[in-house]
Design a protein around this motif. Structure first.
Motif, PDB file in Angstrom:
ATOM      1  N   LEU A  34       1.139  -1.233   0.167  1.00 57.00           N
ATOM      2  CA  LEU A  34       0.474   0.167   0.168  1.00 57.00           C
ATOM      3  C   LEU A  34       0.845   1.469  -0.157  1.00 57.00           C
ATOM      4  N   ASP A  35       1.100   2.156  -1.056  1.00 57.99           N
ATOM      5  CA  ASP A  35       1.624   3.445  -1.484  1.00 57.99           C
ATOM      6  C   ASP A  35       0.868   4.167  -0.408  1.00 57.99           C
ATOM      7  N   VAL A  36       1.490   5.304   0.542  1.00 60.56           N
ATOM      8  CA  VAL A  36      -0.096   6.145   0.750  1.00 60.56           C
ATOM      9  C   VAL A  36       0.591   7.775   0.216  1.00 60.56           C
ATOM     10  N   ARG A  37       1.696   7.969  -0.791  1.00 62.25           N
ATOM     11  CA  ARG A  37       2.164   9.066  -1.261  1.00 62.25           C
ATOM     12  C   ARG A  37       1.255   9.299  -1.667  1.00 62.25           C
ATOM     13  N   GLU A  38       1.667  10.772  -1.999  1.00 60.61           N
ATOM     14  CA  GLU A  38       0.205  11.754  -3.237  1.00 60.61           C
ATOM     15  C   GLU A  38       0.336  11.527  -3.795  1.00 60.61           C
ATOM     16  N   ASP A  39      -0.432  12.355  -4.778  1.00 58.70           N
ATOM     17  CA  ASP A  39      -0.104  11.841  -6.461  1.00 58.70           C
ATOM     18  C   ASP A  39       0.166  12.119  -7.048  1.00 58.70           C
ATOM     19  N   ASP A  68      -7.667  -9.805   5.554  1.00 57.23           N
ATOM     20  CA  ASP A  68      -6.387 -11.459   5.746  1.00 57.23           C
ATOM     21  C   ASP A  68      -5.508 -11.149   4.799  1.00 57.23           C
ATOM     22  N   ALA A  69      -4.934  -9.698   3.921  1.00 54.89           N
ATOM     23  CA  ALA A  69      -3.711  -9.519   3.101  1.00 54.89           C
ATOM     24  C   ALA A  69      -2.357  -9.996   4.156  1.00 54.89           C
ATOM     25  N   GLN A  70      -1.389 -10.162   3.609  1.00 51.52           N
ATOM     26  CA  GLN A  70       0.204  -9.345   4.097  1.00 51.52           C
ATOM     27  C   GLN A  70      -0.017  -8.149   3.049  1.00 51.52           C
ATOM     28  N   LEU A  71       0.167  -7.084   4.676  1.00 46.35           N
ATOM     29  CA  LEU A  71       0.103  -5.846   4.273  1.00 46.35           C
ATOM     30  C   LEU A  71       1.303  -5.344   4.680  1.00 46.35           C
ATOM     31  N   TYR A  72       1.571  -4.501   3.665  1.00 45.99           N
ATOM     32  CA  TYR A  72       2.789  -3.765   3.760  1.00 45.99           C
ATOM     33  C   TYR A  72       2.568  -1.843   3.440  1.00 45.99           C
ATOM     34  N   VAL A  73       3.161  -1.473   4.108  1.00 47.40           N
ATOM     35  CA  VAL A  73       2.820  -0.140   3.773  1.00 47.40           C
ATOM     36  C   VAL A  73       3.935   1.097   3.378  1.00 47.40           C
ATOM     37  N   VAL A  74       4.129   2.511   2.614  1.00 43.51           N
ATOM     38  CA  VAL A  74       5.576   2.643   2.057  1.00 43.51           C
ATOM     39  C   VAL A  74       4.594   4.079   1.788  1.00 43.51           C
ATOM     40  N   CYS A  75       5.703   4.959   1.864  1.00 42.68           N
ATOM     41  CA  CYS A  75       5.662   6.315   1.614  1.00 42.68           C
ATOM     42  C   CYS A  75       6.990   6.407   0.727  1.00 42.68           C
ATOM     43  N   ARG A  76       7.591   7.704   0.728  1.00 40.86           N
ATOM     44  CA  ARG A  76       8.924   8.543  -0.064  1.00 40.86           C
ATOM     45  C   ARG A  76      10.067   8.152   1.836  1.00 40.86           C
ATOM     46  N   GLN A  77       9.580   8.186   2.733  1.00 45.61           N
ATOM     47  CA  GLN A  77      11.232   7.950   3.662  1.00 45.61           C
ATOM     48  C   GLN A  77      10.500   6.602   5.160  1.00 45.61           C
ATOM     49  N   GLY A  78       9.295   6.981   4.681  1.00 42.92           N
ATOM     50  CA  GLY A  78       8.343   6.451   6.405  1.00 42.92           C
ATOM     51  C   GLY A  78       7.356   6.965   6.913  1.00 42.92           C
ATOM     52  N   GLU A  83       2.997   6.623  10.521  1.00 43.08           N
ATOM     53  CA  GLU A  83       1.110   6.516  11.052  1.00 43.08           C
ATOM     54  C   GLU A  83      -0.143   6.086  10.676  1.00 43.08           C
ATOM     55  N   VAL A  84       0.214   5.352   9.041  1.00 38.82           N
ATOM     56  CA  VAL A  84      -0.980   4.867   8.386  1.00 38.82           C
ATOM     57  C   VAL A  84      -0.920   3.483   9.457  1.00 38.82           C
ATOM     58  N   VAL A  85       0.650   3.186   9.300  1.00 40.77           N
ATOM     59  CA  VAL A  85       0.176   1.709  10.675  1.00 40.77           C
ATOM     60  C   VAL A  85      -0.215   1.631  11.652  1.00 40.77           C
ATOM     61  N   LYS A  86       0.479   2.310  12.327  1.00 41.88           N
ATOM     62  CA  LYS A  86      -0.639   2.700  13.624  1.00 41.88           C
ATOM     63  C   LYS A  86      -1.690   2.579  13.465  1.00 41.88           C
ATOM     64  N   TYR A  87      -2.124   3.556  12.765  1.00 45.71           N
ATOM     65  CA  TYR A  87      -4.099   3.337  11.967  1.00 45.71           C
ATOM     66  C   TYR A  87      -4.649   2.723  11.851  1.00 45.71           C
ATOM     67  N   GLY A 100      12.475   3.385   5.310  1.00 48.22           N
ATOM     68  CA  GLY A 100      13.052   4.426   4.460  1.00 48.22           C
ATOM     69  C   GLY A 100      12.335   4.443   3.513  1.00 48.22           C
ATOM     70  N   GLY A 101      11.047   3.599   3.464  1.00 51.56           N
ATOM     71  CA  GLY A 101      10.155   4.042   2.429  1.00 51.56           C
ATOM     72  C   GLY A 101      10.698   4.014   0.870  1.00 51.56           C
ATOM     73  N   MET A 102      10.418   4.783  -0.050  1.00 49.73           N
ATOM     74  CA  MET A 102      10.268   4.643  -1.485  1.00 49.73           C
ATOM     75  C   MET A 102      11.661   5.242  -1.787  1.00 49.73           C
TER      76      MET A 102
END
Length: 123
Positions: A34-39, A68-78, A83-87, A100-102
């Motif tokens: 899951l990439d949570v960066r801006e467009d 039920d997925a194995q969910l990895y969350v990434v942004c630019r640097q982490g 914060e999204v993983v905490k949520y 370290g993100g993307m």
């Protein structure tokens, strides 16, 4: 960033195949990046097969994720992914932050793609 309540892994520990529609094997969970960066960040380059939901939209679009997925969350640097993983953890998902993100993704030589006619890049 690290925290006892947030699971994190380096980019090298993230599986290389992301299947958005079905499990790779019958007994294996789906793997979602899951990439949570801006467009505009996504448009520059992203991991092949990643799902894009900007951080601000995650609460409204959380039903698009497989519980039920194995969910990895990434942004630019982490930071945002942390914060999204905490949520997501708070609401019952088992999510993992990609440290370290993307930026780390590109430095590690992991594959990148971009929409359009430009070369994919993060920095």
């Amino acid at each position: 960033m690290t925290s006892p309540e947030v699971s994190s892994v380096p980019v090298e520990a993230v599986p290389g195949e992301f299947d958005q529609t079905e499990r790779v094997a019958a007994d294996a969970p789906r793997v979602i990046l899951l990439d949570v960066r801006e467009d505009d960040e996504w448009d520059l380059g992203h991991a092949p097969g990643a799902i894009h939901i900007p951080m601000v939209d995650v609460p409204a679009r959380v039903d698009e994720l497989d519980y039920d997925a194995q969910l990895y969350v990434v942004c630019r640097q982490g930071g945002r992914s942390f914060e999204v993983v905490k949520y997501l953890t708070y609401i019952g998902y088992e999510a993992i932050n990609v440290s370290g993100g993307m930026v780390a993704w590109q430095r590690a030589g992991r594959p990148l793609v971009a929409d359009g006619d430009h070369q994919a890049k993060i920095y």
